[in-house]
Design an enzyme around this catalytic site. Structure first.
Site, mmCIF file in Angstrom:
data_model
loop_
_atom_site.group_PDB
_atom_site.id
_atom_site.type_symbol
_atom_site.label_atom_id
_atom_site.label_comp_id
_atom_site.label_asym_id
_atom_site.label_seq_id
_atom_site.Cartn_x
_atom_site.Cartn_y
_atom_site.Cartn_z
ATOM 1 N N ARG A 41 0.817 -1.209 0.000
ATOM 2 C CA ARG A 41 0.000 0.000 0.000
ATOM 3 C C ARG A 41 0.854 1.265 0.000
ATOM 4 O O ARG A 41 0.550 2.226 -0.663
ATOM 5 C CB ARG A 41 -0.889 -0.051 1.249
ATOM 6 C CG ARG A 41 -2.042 0.877 1.266
ATOM 7 C CD ARG A 41 -3.129 0.470 2.285
ATOM 8 N NE ARG A 41 -2.738 -0.313 3.411
ATOM 9 C CZ ARG A 41 -2.424 0.177 4.614
ATOM 10 N NH1 ARG A 41 -2.445 1.457 4.823
ATOM 11 N NH2 ARG A 41 -2.115 -0.630 5.610
ATOM 12 N N LYS A 89 -8.178 12.627 13.352
ATOM 13 C CA LYS A 89 -8.180 12.210 11.953
ATOM 14 C C LYS A 89 -9.575 12.365 11.357
ATOM 15 O O LYS A 89 -10.555 12.449 12.098
ATOM 16 C CB LYS A 89 -7.716 10.760 11.858
ATOM 17 C CG LYS A 89 -6.226 10.616 12.069
ATOM 18 C CD LYS A 89 -5.755 9.316 11.477
ATOM 19 C CE LYS A 89 -4.295 9.387 11.117
ATOM 20 N NZ LYS A 89 -3.872 8.226 10.329
ATOM 21 N N GLU A 119 6.249 1.825 17.732
ATOM 22 C CA GLU A 119 5.166 2.820 17.758
ATOM 23 C C GLU A 119 4.401 2.671 19.073
ATOM 24 O O GLU A 119 3.953 1.577 19.410
ATOM 25 C CB GLU A 119 4.218 2.587 16.575
ATOM 26 C CG GLU A 119 3.054 3.567 16.561
ATOM 27 C CD GLU A 119 1.898 3.073 15.710
ATOM 28 O OE1 GLU A 119 1.653 3.684 14.670
ATOM 29 O OE2 GLU A 119 1.253 2.061 16.085
HETATM 30 N N1 LIG Z 1 -9.157 2.431 14.392
HETATM 31 C C1 LIG Z 1 -8.367 3.334 13.783
HETATM 32 N N2 LIG Z 1 -7.044 3.313 13.990
HETATM 33 C C2 LIG Z 1 -6.287 4.233 13.361
HETATM 34 C C3 LIG Z 1 -6.840 5.221 12.515
HETATM 35 N N3 LIG Z 1 -5.830 5.996 12.048
HETATM 36 C C4 LIG Z 1 -4.707 5.510 12.584
HETATM 37 N N4 LIG Z 1 -4.959 4.444 13.379
HETATM 38 C C5 LIG Z 1 -3.981 3.653 14.150
HETATM 39 O O1 LIG Z 1 -2.748 4.329 14.046
HETATM 40 C C6 LIG Z 1 -1.822 3.591 13.238
HETATM 41 C C7 LIG Z 1 -1.188 4.469 12.191
HETATM 42 O O2 LIG Z 1 -0.846 5.670 12.715
HETATM 43 P P1 LIG Z 1 -0.547 6.913 11.784
HETATM 44 O O3 LIG Z 1 0.114 7.921 12.626
HETATM 45 O O4 LIG Z 1 -1.759 7.307 11.030
HETATM 46 O O5 LIG Z 1 0.528 6.301 10.786
HETATM 47 P P2 LIG Z 1 0.691 6.494 9.267
HETATM 48 O O6 LIG Z 1 1.944 5.770 8.887
HETATM 49 O O7 LIG Z 1 0.568 7.958 8.951
HETATM 50 O O8 LIG Z 1 -0.583 5.778 8.661
HETATM 51 P P3 LIG Z 1 -0.919 4.242 8.437
HETATM 52 O O9 LIG Z 1 -0.781 4.011 6.993
HETATM 53 O O10 LIG Z 1 -2.373 4.086 8.872
HETATM 54 O O11 LIG Z 1 0.004 3.413 9.262
HETATM 55 C C8 LIG Z 1 -2.630 2.527 12.533
HETATM 56 O O12 LIG Z 1 -1.798 1.418 12.325
HETATM 57 C C9 LIG Z 1 -3.764 2.281 13.540
HETATM 58 O O13 LIG Z 1 -3.325 1.399 14.546
HETATM 59 C C10 LIG Z 1 -8.275 5.230 12.305
HETATM 60 O O14 LIG Z 1 -8.851 6.043 11.593
HETATM 61 N N5 LIG Z 1 -8.969 4.252 12.965
HETATM 62 N N1 LIG Z 2 0.753 0.247 18.595
HETATM 63 C C1 LIG Z 2 -0.066 -0.801 18.795
HETATM 64 N N2 LIG Z 2 -0.099 -1.400 20.002
HETATM 65 C C2 LIG Z 2 -0.907 -2.437 20.248
HETATM 66 N N3 LIG Z 2 -1.732 -2.966 19.324
HETATM 67 C C3 LIG Z 2 -1.745 -2.423 18.100
HETATM 68 C C4 LIG Z 2 -0.919 -1.315 17.768
HETATM 69 N N4 LIG Z 2 -1.169 -0.976 16.478
HETATM 70 C C5 LIG Z 2 -2.087 -1.837 16.036
HETATM 71 N N5 LIG Z 2 -2.450 -2.712 16.975
HETATM 72 C C6 LIG Z 2 -3.431 -3.808 16.881
HETATM 73 O O1 LIG Z 2 -2.810 -4.934 16.288
HETATM 74 C C7 LIG Z 2 -3.740 -5.653 15.475
HETATM 75 C C8 LIG Z 2 -3.175 -5.857 14.094
HETATM 76 O O2 LIG Z 2 -2.752 -4.604 13.657
HETATM 77 P P1 LIG Z 2 -2.422 -4.164 12.212
HETATM 78 O O3 LIG Z 2 -1.027 -3.674 12.225
HETATM 79 O O4 LIG Z 2 -2.805 -5.183 11.222
HETATM 80 O O5 LIG Z 2 -3.509 -2.981 12.084
HETATM 81 P P2 LIG Z 2 -3.366 -1.466 11.808
HETATM 82 O O6 LIG Z 2 -2.739 -0.854 12.987
HETATM 83 O O7 LIG Z 2 -4.705 -0.933 11.450
HETATM 84 O O8 LIG Z 2 -2.391 -1.469 10.570
HETATM 85 P P3 LIG Z 2 -2.105 -0.523 9.340
HETATM 86 O O9 LIG Z 2 -1.240 0.597 9.836
HETATM 87 O O10 LIG Z 2 -1.355 -1.472 8.448
HETATM 88 O O11 LIG Z 2 -3.387 -0.068 8.764
HETATM 89 C C9 LIG Z 2 -5.025 -4.814 15.498
HETATM 90 O O12 LIG Z 2 -5.902 -5.385 16.457
HETATM 91 C C10 LIG Z 2 -4.569 -3.449 15.943
HETATM 92 O O13 LIG Z 2 -5.583 -2.760 16.657
#
Ligand SMILES: Nc1nc2c(ncn2[C@@H]2O[C@H](COP(=O)(O)OP(=O)(O)OP(=O)(O)O)[C@@H](O)[C@H]2O)c(=O)[nH]1
Ligand SMILES: Nc1ncnc2c1ncn2[C@@H]1O[C@H](COP(=O)(O)OP(=O)(O)OP(=O)(O)O)[C@@H](O)[C@H]1O
Length: 211
Positions: A59, A113, A140
């Protein structure tokens, strides 16, 4: 990568997550021993599932050889707080630690967001000791209230169900729910003193019952 290579690649991330869970849960225990209110309610952690690493690398166009530098959430920690104000306390506590170095901060509380998501994200460099020497990994750390966590957990599963394409009417409801969750946080902040006093009394009572 083959299965064995994945195991080797992820082993230090597993170690980082396990170590940080113990260390950060330890802080909560210290507050409990002192019968003072902990800014940390509970801590979870996970290593990103392989399928999710592959999906995200596609992605975001991250080549496999750049995963270590460019994918910040292979090791993930989540710290839940009772009150919004506790989040700053936790962030400052992380900043003052000498076993990790904060390299990035993202404040999705002041700037939520589009989805309605709120949390405070910190990316840290954390050293793990391996047989090949020290390895510094990105971790993270998401810091959020219980109410923000409730919303994010539900939104995450709905997002999964719809493969990221949540129908518009549900999106609107989720945004409304995010605001309701935030109102709950604001209401609870107003009676913080009352809540914490009650919890301190309850904590002493349960300890007396045990002894
Ligand atoms: N449920 C939920 N979780 C989110 C959302 N946006 C961010 N997160 C959480 O925050 C992580 C990413 O944080 P970001 O600071 O947005 O990181 P990024 O690299 O800019 O974006 P990603 O491509 O989503 O990883 C995701 O992997 C989720 O765990 C959202 O809209 N809904
Ligand atoms: N920093 C974190 N600490 C603990 N659990 C997490 C964290 N980030 C994601 N998770 C949880 O781990 C599981 C698998 O996470 P996954 O990385 O597939 O999701 P995501 O955070 O939405 O990823 P992406 O950034 O790829 O969209 C989910 O239940 C998610 O809520």
């Amino acid at each position: 990568m083959q299965n064995e290579q994945w195991k080797l690649f992820l082993a230090p991330y597993n170690q980082a997550v396990e170590e940080l869970k113990v260390k950060l849960r330890g802080i909560r225990s210290q507050y409990e021993l002192q019968h003072s209110n902990s800014p940390i309610e509970f801590v979870t952690g996970r290593v990103k599932p392989i399928a999710s690493i592959l999906d995200k690398s596609k992605r975001k166009g991250i080549p496999m050889e750049n995963l270590e530098d460019d994918m910040q959430d292979i090791a993930g920690i989540r710290m839940m707080c009772q009150f919004v104000d506790d989040i700053k306390v936790v962030v400052n506590m992380l900043k003052s630690r000498n076993d990790l170095e904060i390299v990035e901060e993202r404040d999705y509380i002041t700037s939520k967001k589009d989805s309605g998501y709120r949390s405070y994200h910190v990316v840290a460099r954390y050293p793990v000791q391996t047989v090949a020497g020290e390895k510094k990994l990105l971790v993270e750390i998401q810091i959020r209230t219980l109410s923000m966590n409730f919303w994010a957990t539900i939104e995450h599963s709905i997002n999964y169900k719809y493969s990221g394409n949540i129908p518009e009417d549900i999106k609107v409801r989720l945004k409304r729910a995010a605001e309701a969750a935030y109102s709950l946080d604001e209401e609870m902040s107003q009676i913080r003193g009352e809540v914490q006093e009650a919890q301190a009394i309850f904590s002493r009572k349960t300890e007396n019952d045990r002894t």
